[in-house]
Design an enzyme around this catalytic site. Structure first.
Site: not given
Ligand SMILES: Cc1ncc(C[n+]2csc(CCOP(=O)(O)OP(=O)(O)O)c2C)c(N)n1
Ligand SMILES: [Mg+2]
Length: 746
Positions: A476, A546
């Site tokens: 990322e 999530h």
């Protein structure tokens, strides 16, 4: 002082006659090299003196690194190649053309300091004219920028028209300059090779065969930590040697001629388009880490003496004398000229004015293009039928629709497609965003293609090609860091972070780089790009990793626009503004809203934009104001409708849509009317985004309030997998209903 007695005037004549060169450097160039190396060292000395006199506020030296960094400058082209140096690179910058006076302007923090106008510490280089890109203090972030910068060169070769100026969006203000064979230089210390960003950069540069020269300036220490503690086996060259496509050299970086030879070969390898280069230069650090460090606390004299014997300044003097290029008198003359010049520069710089305190917010955002302005306020295309009355389109009965309502996912995809068609500078990358990395499967119609774990980018690679839409490694920091490098060059990366929960490896780039580039360079550089992030819970099974929110962490960062739409049409309009504007934007897309029935809409057309900082009144009312955004909007709306039905309570529901900037005017007008307010948000209650809104209402609208400011938000815990627990943690319609009822009755 070094022993200069080796000087033999006979040798001078001999060498002159021979017209000898050294790795291609002429005698005159070597004299110039010494002038710059000596200037670099003496500038450090002058700054150290100024710091001791409290005339400057920080000092970090390039001492011991002069030979190899100057060699890099001599092997490259300022204003043509690109440079991502770190703080030891004073000699590089002098070699590229920065002046001692400019460096001293930085030291005193003067308004005219070309690197930052007094905003950054000295030795944090940046010079637009020379393509020296603004640097931060973070060890390692610059390496990913360099990768992105090199990718831009590659991209512009394939898309030479992409750089053309176009009026009406960021392209009007974002210059693109490319030659095709430009090389990107990045330097770092031995300690910095321990950063993950270094390995991410090496991986991508290698895999993509990018023209990046990596220069590791190995002085054996990272502050007090010796290299064998940083690097397994104590030698970074050994560890990186398996990366394909590289040109590798490990050299004595205190030797200017050796350094120049290595740097020249490194640059040639890159310029020929073969791949990246890696120069591992052993240097010394004679002046401690910085003026705040005393290396005698952790390095014995014997070790320091060993280093001193390799000092590049004295080595260069002896070399010049030995080769008969300059004799002692010549060296003395040169040094006096440099010293006199520096004295004059110091005298002059102490009178340099500092920036006006009123300027402190200048260049947080683009001074050229304001995404809150009416230029970004456009109407839904005539052929579309979705009304913009604040209500989700699927609930608008009686409005005839010419095209079926689409989900938020559909409209984000359609907006990306139309913008990519319109603007060749846009590149899309992230994890799984491509249809299929192995293109031949697509070509042979063996597979349909993926296009994102949520299919938001589906079909874009097929439509626009693999150089515009591609998968990145699961890294990322590199997604954001490479985007910064691309955006600095004028391209428009629209990158995706697959889940907000996994944004954290990119935190350094998102906090210390992306939003800071323009401010810290005093407007010289900018990195407008869009970071799309799938966010949020209510997934029944999403669990801890999530479901996260955390938008306040980014609204807490100046320089970053943060957008959080609740419905399809807003997502389309705001995403287009995000892409066309000139600022970095974090575009938060709620996963639960991607395909909800709520908020579907017809595509509002290829030019539909919503300005940032404009809230939407989803439901008008006079008894109570509810301020929210994202997935709480449909939940709050249900509660609002129920209270109206049951008790006739009229609640004004405001969807902020844009979190930074946010629409204070709409909030203030509503609270002045209703005198009661709830701020509702999905993130954990304490220190969440709504805390700031609530605090400001209490502060500035106190006179209008008939009741305390209330917050409804998630419990201060993580989000559990079991749906019963998830429901108890996240704010539900019932929680909102009860809070509204209670406050209305207060
Ligand atoms: C990400 C990050 N962590 C820690 C620091 C504090 N710091 C500044 S310089 C430095 C050591 C760097 O060592 P090295 O890469 O070897 O470069 P050198 O200073 O030796 O040239 C550290 C730990 C920082 N600036 N950034
Ligand atoms: Mg070091």
């Amino acid at each position: 002082m070094p022993n200069r007695s080796h000087g033999k005037s006979g040798a001078v004549a001999e060498a002159n006659k021979a017209g000898k060169t050294y790795e291609g450097l002429s005698r005159q160039q070597l004299i110039e090299a010494y002038r710059l190396m000596y200037t670099s060292r003496r500038l450090d000395d002058r700054e150290i003196m100024l710091k001791r006199q409290q005339k400057i506020f920080f000092q970090i030296s390039g001492a011991g690194h002069e030979a190899v960094t100057l060699a890099a400058a001599m092997a490259m082209k300022p204003g043509y190649d690109w440079f991502f140096p770190y703080y030891r690179d004073r000699a590089l910058c002098l070699g590229l053309g920065a002046t001692p006076y400019e460096m001293l302007l930085q030291a005193v923090g003067a308004a005219e300091d070309p690197s930052s106008g007094g905003r950054q510490m000295p030795s944090h280089w940046g010079d637009k004219r020379l393509n020296v890109v603004t640097q931060s203090s973070c060890t390692g972030t610059q390496i990913l920028h360099a990768v992105g910068c090199a990718e831009a060169s590659r991209y512009l070769m394939l898309h030479p028209n992409a750089g053309q100026k176009v009026t009406g969006d960021y392209r009007e203000f974002k210059d693109v300059d490319f030659h095709g064979d430009e090389v990107t230089y990045v330097s770092l210390g031995d300690g910095t090779t321990s950063e993950g960003e270094f390995w991410e950069a090496m991986n991508s540069a290698s895999n993509l065969r990018l023209p990046v020269v990596f220069l590791v300036e190995d002085n054996g220490y990272a502050i007090s930590v010796p290299v064998e503690v940083q690097t397994a086996g104590g030698n970074i060259s050994r560890l990186v040697s398996g990366f394909p496509n590289f040109h590798f050299e490990e050299i004595d970086g205190t030797d200017p001629v050796v350094s120049y030879g290595a740097m020249s070969r490194a640059v040639a390898h890159c310029r020929a388009g073969v791949g990246p280069s890696f120069i591992h230069a052993h240097v010394i650090r004679p002046y401690s880490h910085s003026l705040s460090d005393d290396e005698k606390l952790y390095r014995p004299d014997i070790e320091r003496q060993r280093d001193a014997a390799r000092d590049p300044i004295s080595r260069m003097q002896m070399f010049l004398i030995r080769e008969g290029i300059l004799d002692e008198k010549g060296i003395n003359r040169l040094e006096k000229e440099v010293d006199d010049g520096l004295q004059a520069a110091v005298d002059q710089v102490l009178a340099a004015p500092v920036a006006a305190p009123e300027s402190i917010k200048q260049y947080l955002y683009s001074p050229d293009l304001d995404p809150t302005s009416p230029a970004f306020d456009t109407q839904v295309a005539a052929s579309q039928s979705t009304g913009d009355d604040g209500r989700p389109s699927n609930e608008q009965s009686g409005i005839e629709k010419k095209s079926a309502p689409k989900t938020m996912a559909d409209l984000i995809n359609a907006t990306l497609r139309d913008e990519m068609k319109r603007d060749e500078r846009i590149v899309v990358f992230g994890e799984d965003v491509a249809d299929c990395s192995r293109e031949e499967y697509l070509r042979q119609k063996m597979v349909k293609g993926k296009g994102g774990v949520f299919k938001l980018t589906a079909g874009l690679q097929c439509d626009f090609g693999s150089d515009r839409v591609f998968n990145s490694p699961i890294a990322e920091a590199s997604i954001v860091g490479r985007a910064v490098g691309l955006a600095v060059r004028g391209l428009k990366p629209v990158v995706e972070i697959q889940f907000f929960d996994y944004i954290w490896p990119a935190m350094m780039q998102l906090r210390n780089e992306l939003p800071v580039i323009r401010w810290r360079s005093n407007g010289a550089f900018s990195s407008p790009c869009v970071v799309r992030v799938a966010i949020g819970g209510y997934l029944t099974g999403g669990a801890i990793y999530h479901s996260q929110c955390g938008e306040s962490i980014f609204t807490h960062t100046p320089g970053m626009r943060v957008i959080f739409p609740s419905n399809a049409q807003d997502a389309a309009g705001l995403l287009r503004t995000a892409i066309r504007c000139d600022d970095p934007v974090m575009f938060l897309e709620h996963k639960r809203l991607y395909r909800e029935t709520f908020g579907r809409a017809a595509y509002p057309g290829p030019d539909y934009m919503i300005p940032f900082g404009k809230a939407k009144v989803v439901h008008p009312g006079s008894d109570l104001t509810v301020i929210t955004y994202g997935a709480v909007v449909p939940r709050a709306l249900q509660a609002v409708q129920r209270l109206d039905r049951e008790q006739g309570v009229k609640i004004e529901l405001i969807d902020l849509r844009s979190l930074n900037p946010y629409d204070w005017e709409t909030i203030a007008a509503s609270v002045a009317k209703t005198n009661r307010v709830i701020v509702a948000y999905e993130d954990t209650l304490s220190w969440g985004y709504g805390a700031e809104i609530a605090a400001r209402i209490a502060d500035e609208l106190f006179e209008h309030l008939d009741a305390p400011v209330k917050r409804v938000a998630a419990k201060d815990t993580f989000i559990a997998y079991q749906p019963v627990l998830e429901s108890a943690i996240l704010p539900q319609v019932q929680d909102l209903y009860l809070a509204m009822k209670e406050l209305a009755e207060y």
